[in-house]
Design a protein around this motif. Sequence first.
Motif, mmCIF file in Angstrom:
data_model
loop_
_atom_site.group_PDB
_atom_site.id
_atom_site.type_symbol
_atom_site.label_atom_id
_atom_site.label_comp_id
_atom_site.label_asym_id
_atom_site.label_seq_id
_atom_site.Cartn_x
_atom_site.Cartn_y
_atom_site.Cartn_z
ATOM 1 N N GLU A 223 -0.929 5.445 -4.875
ATOM 2 C CA GLU A 223 -2.237 5.312 -4.216
ATOM 3 C C GLU A 223 -2.044 5.069 -2.719
ATOM 4 O O GLU A 223 -2.362 3.992 -2.221
ATOM 5 C CB GLU A 223 -3.010 4.131 -4.799
ATOM 6 C CG GLU A 223 -3.573 4.371 -6.169
ATOM 7 C CD GLU A 223 -4.205 3.092 -6.706
ATOM 8 O OE1 GLU A 223 -5.041 2.491 -5.999
ATOM 9 O OE2 GLU A 223 -3.846 2.684 -7.819
ATOM 10 N N PRO A 224 -1.506 6.034 -2.028
ATOM 11 C CA PRO A 224 -1.171 5.789 -0.619
ATOM 12 C C PRO A 224 -2.392 5.866 0.289
ATOM 13 O O PRO A 224 -3.468 6.288 -0.123
ATOM 14 C CB PRO A 224 -0.208 6.929 -0.306
ATOM 15 C CG PRO A 224 -0.681 8.050 -1.173
ATOM 16 C CD PRO A 224 -1.202 7.415 -2.437
ATOM 17 N N ARG A 225 -2.185 5.438 1.532
ATOM 18 C CA ARG A 225 -3.203 5.662 2.554
ATOM 19 C C ARG A 225 -2.915 7.011 3.186
ATOM 20 O O ARG A 225 -1.852 7.586 3.004
ATOM 21 C CB ARG A 225 -3.101 4.562 3.601
ATOM 22 C CG ARG A 225 -3.240 3.213 2.976
ATOM 23 C CD ARG A 225 -2.861 2.147 3.934
ATOM 24 N NE ARG A 225 -3.976 1.861 4.826
ATOM 25 C CZ ARG A 225 -4.023 0.762 5.570
ATOM 26 N NH1 ARG A 225 -3.028 -0.114 5.533
ATOM 27 N NH2 ARG A 225 -5.039 0.527 6.352
ATOM 28 N N GLU B 176 5.659 -0.223 -5.919
ATOM 29 C CA GLU B 176 4.382 0.410 -5.586
ATOM 30 C C GLU B 176 3.517 -0.499 -4.716
ATOM 31 O O GLU B 176 2.688 -0.039 -3.956
ATOM 32 C CB GLU B 176 3.601 0.717 -6.875
ATOM 33 C CG GLU B 176 4.047 1.950 -7.609
ATOM 34 C CD GLU B 176 3.505 3.219 -6.974
ATOM 35 O OE1 GLU B 176 2.641 3.122 -6.082
ATOM 36 O OE2 GLU B 176 3.977 4.304 -7.364
ATOM 37 N N GLY C 261 2.129 3.039 1.958
ATOM 38 C CA GLY C 261 1.957 2.926 0.514
ATOM 39 C C GLY C 261 0.787 2.035 0.127
ATOM 40 O O GLY C 261 0.567 1.786 -1.046
ATOM 41 N N ASN C 262 0.041 1.539 1.133
ATOM 42 C CA ASN C 262 -1.103 0.676 0.873
ATOM 43 C C ASN C 262 -0.696 -0.600 0.133
ATOM 44 O O ASN C 262 -1.200 -0.904 -0.947
ATOM 45 C CB ASN C 262 -2.155 1.441 0.069
ATOM 46 C CG ASN C 262 -3.512 0.792 0.161
ATOM 47 O OD1 ASN C 262 -3.728 -0.094 1.006
ATOM 48 N ND2 ASN C 262 -4.418 1.191 -0.704
ATOM 49 N N PRO C 263 0.248 -1.360 0.722
ATOM 50 C CA PRO C 263 0.823 -2.498 -0.001
ATOM 51 C C PRO C 263 -0.093 -3.715 -0.025
ATOM 52 O O PRO C 263 -0.975 -3.861 0.814
ATOM 53 C CB PRO C 263 2.079 -2.810 0.811
ATOM 54 C CG PRO C 263 1.732 -2.408 2.200
ATOM 55 C CD PRO C 263 0.838 -1.205 2.062
ATOM 56 N N ARG D 134 4.826 8.625 2.214
ATOM 57 C CA ARG D 134 3.565 8.623 1.486
ATOM 58 C C ARG D 134 3.725 9.223 0.095
ATOM 59 O O ARG D 134 3.114 8.769 -0.864
ATOM 60 C CB ARG D 134 2.560 9.447 2.293
ATOM 61 C CG ARG D 134 1.205 9.557 1.673
ATOM 62 C CD ARG D 134 0.287 10.356 2.590
ATOM 63 N NE ARG D 134 -1.074 10.199 2.147
ATOM 64 C CZ ARG D 134 -1.638 10.997 1.243
ATOM 65 N NH1 ARG D 134 -0.954 11.991 0.735
ATOM 66 N NH2 ARG D 134 -2.876 10.777 0.863
ATOM 67 N N SER D 135 4.591 10.254 0.015
ATOM 68 C CA SER D 135 4.713 10.985 -1.253
ATOM 69 C C SER D 135 5.313 10.115 -2.365
ATOM 70 O O SER D 135 5.252 10.478 -3.529
ATOM 71 C CB SER D 135 5.561 12.245 -1.064
ATOM 72 O OG SER D 135 6.932 11.923 -0.929
ATOM 73 N N PHE D 136 5.898 8.970 -2.006
ATOM 74 C CA PHE D 136 6.530 8.134 -3.035
ATOM 75 C C PHE D 136 5.521 7.247 -3.773
ATOM 76 O O PHE D 136 5.843 6.668 -4.808
ATOM 77 C CB PHE D 136 7.593 7.224 -2.415
ATOM 78 C CG PHE D 136 8.682 7.973 -1.682
ATOM 79 C CD1 PHE D 136 9.151 9.181 -2.164
ATOM 80 C CD2 PHE D 136 9.222 7.471 -0.511
ATOM 81 C CE1 PHE D 136 10.155 9.875 -1.498
ATOM 82 C CE2 PHE D 136 10.219 8.158 0.160
ATOM 83 C CZ PHE D 136 10.688 9.354 -0.334
ATOM 84 N N TYR D 137 4.333 7.091 -3.215
ATOM 85 C CA TYR D 137 3.386 6.096 -3.753
ATOM 86 C C TYR D 137 2.259 6.762 -4.524
ATOM 87 O O TYR D 137 1.860 7.882 -4.216
ATOM 88 C CB TYR D 137 2.812 5.260 -2.610
ATOM 89 C CG TYR D 137 3.864 4.416 -1.928
ATOM 90 C CD1 TYR D 137 4.138 3.126 -2.368
ATOM 91 C CD2 TYR D 137 4.606 4.926 -0.870
ATOM 92 C CE1 TYR D 137 5.118 2.366 -1.755
ATOM 93 C CE2 TYR D 137 5.593 4.173 -0.250
ATOM 94 C CZ TYR D 137 5.837 2.891 -0.700
ATOM 95 O OH TYR D 137 6.811 2.141 -0.103
#
Lengths: 314, 368
Positions: A113-115, A83, A153-155, A108-111
């Motif tokens: 809290e995505p951007r 994540e 994913g906003n890592p 995006r759909s995997f995370y």
Amino acid sequence: MSPVASPPRALEVRGLVKRYGSVTAVDGLDLEIFPGECFGLLGPNGAGKTTTIEICEGLTPPDAGEVTVLGRRWDREERALRERLGIALQETQLSDKLSVEETLELFRSFYSEPRSVDEVIDLVSLGEKRTARVVQLSGGQKQRLAVACALVGNPELLFLDEPTTGLDPQSRRQLWEMIEQFKATGRTVLLTTHYMDEAERLADRVAIVDHGKVIALGTPQQLIASLGAEHVVAFSLAHDASVSLETLRAVEGVRSARVDAGTYELAVTAVHHALPALLGTLERSGLALAALSTHSPTLEDVFVSLTGRALREG
Amino acid sequence: MTDVTHAPSRGMAASPPPAPRGWRDRSIVQLTLVRLREFFREPEAVFWTFGFPIVLAGGLAVAFRNKPAEAVPIGVVTGVAGSDRAVNSLKGTAGLVVDVLSLDSAERALRTGAIAVLVVPKGDGAVEYRFDKERAEARTARLIADQALQHGAGTVDAVKSTELTLTEPGSRYIDFFIPGLLGMNLMGSSVWSIAFGVVNARSKKLLKRLTATPMSRAEYLLSFVLARLMFLAFEMAAILGLGVFVLGVPIRGSFALVVGIALLASFAFSGIGLLVASRAKTVEAASGLANLVLFPMWIFSGVFFASTRFPDVIRPVIKALPLTATNDALRAVMLQGAGLGAVWSQLAILTVWLVVAFPLALRLFRWR
Ligand SMILES: Nc1ncnc2c1ncn2[C@@H]1O[C@H](COP(=O)(O)OP(=O)(O)OP(=O)(O)O)[C@@H](O)[C@H]1O
Ligand SMILES: [Mg+2]
């Protein structure tokens, strides 16, 4: 986590070993990367950069050694770690039939809290190509999309394996700007490259890797300073003539000398003394110059002086 | 040199608060959408899945349309005693075309198959029939000719008979073929779409890239099966629509049972597709493997002709093949109006394939 005793590490690697048959790709490698830092792994082809970064990414199991990412271990907390990481592999071909936007929506759909897709598309300047299929993108645009997939994913920690290899200078600069923007938000980057200008520009610290080992570590400035040379003089001789390296090392101000395919390279301290002395030596030996140039030392010269080989030779 | 500040909170200062996530942001929805997009954006795949079976069914419907029974050519040797009488009796007999030939050319015509039966008058009203006993139409022609000659010589039928001929939908070749075509298509598209999709992603390192995200691996594989179910609806509509509305193929049993069989078969074949895809590193290797799996079933499982034509010893093996089970069940329900009770053994075979193939595929599966 006491900030006094030991600062937290975004990534910590101890005694990493990875063998493929008789090849030891990674040979007892240690790394420490601090939060907010951009760290560069620099090395020639086959040095073990990809193997190292993929072990850190939890994609390849090491034969020995320990990896701690954001304070966690892969064997116990894989899902939670994934994540928080953004990853761009050295070679991934994204699905040709999807558009830029669709590809990013998928990742995006995997995370949790995505951007937003818009934000990431802006960040990599692919606004014009938003609805274009991946197959229609240029190499540089594909690389930027790969980085966008890593960012969506906003890592907290970004792994980039040779993000600019094969790109034209303009695309490279665009990617550098993106990475700098990411860094500016206080997040951590680990990138591999074999371009020393890239490492010099982006990396706060660099590890030079060769044959699976770290052979030098420090800021680009520290590494260059370790050469003890202010300039590098490169020359070649007319009529395929040669001169012994011993003779060259004896010249005033020359710290080291090497020859590669007829081109001599000298690391020198005071170029205004060394150059006249060199010309005098050559003249006394009856040798004529075919070409002569000088430049400030780079990480390339550091690598050359450490290994006796050029970075691109592999 | 090193900045020791803590990692910032997730969500960059400048970025807007995360948008509320709707159903389209769910990863299973996105993954399934990707499967559908990839399929419909590949014109060749669309053709082989929908166009090809329709072209094939159309072609076979024309080739095997029920034609009026063809007249069989027979020869009569000329210039011997009784020739003329034989020719007169045979001329005008329904089902025969009479050729009058010299003995030489008649024998040649018989050898080359230009005539099916040669009638050689022997004097005293006797005749000899020469024909190849292996040829069904030769045996028939001999009977017709014999009857015509006997009648010509004055024999009277002991039993009076009349005829009523019929062509019943359900007994034509195309009726046999359409359920088999549906079965074959379900198999081909399930195995191909999964094997190609997965192995292509593996060979491009996309599979590896996806496993570097928090994506659920089960959802990834599930998306292929879900996409299959959607294609299944289109495939059934195309093939059964053509069969029922254009070619008049009957569905005598319950339509829901036909759908149920197709669903179960699709799942079983998806499991086999996943098995094919579990290890292969290149699309070439996967297609070789897929052909190896599919080809025997095209031959043995009764797509183009009944599997009962194969020797009894191998029939139990043929019956255990998933395509045989699918085709037999579809034919029983569509053509004979069979109910669930009559096709349970085929459904059981498909279920076994399903529960064996899926776990095995997941065990063997390599993500890179
Ligand atoms: N899957 C593998 N199987 C066998 N050998 C491998 C494998 N992956 C890497 N190697 C070997 O390990 C060594 C290190 O490879 P690696 O890809 O880590 O190098 P690299 O520094 O990333 O090189 P490059 O700059 O070319 O990307 C090489 O000698 C390579 O041949
Ligand atoms: Mg590499």
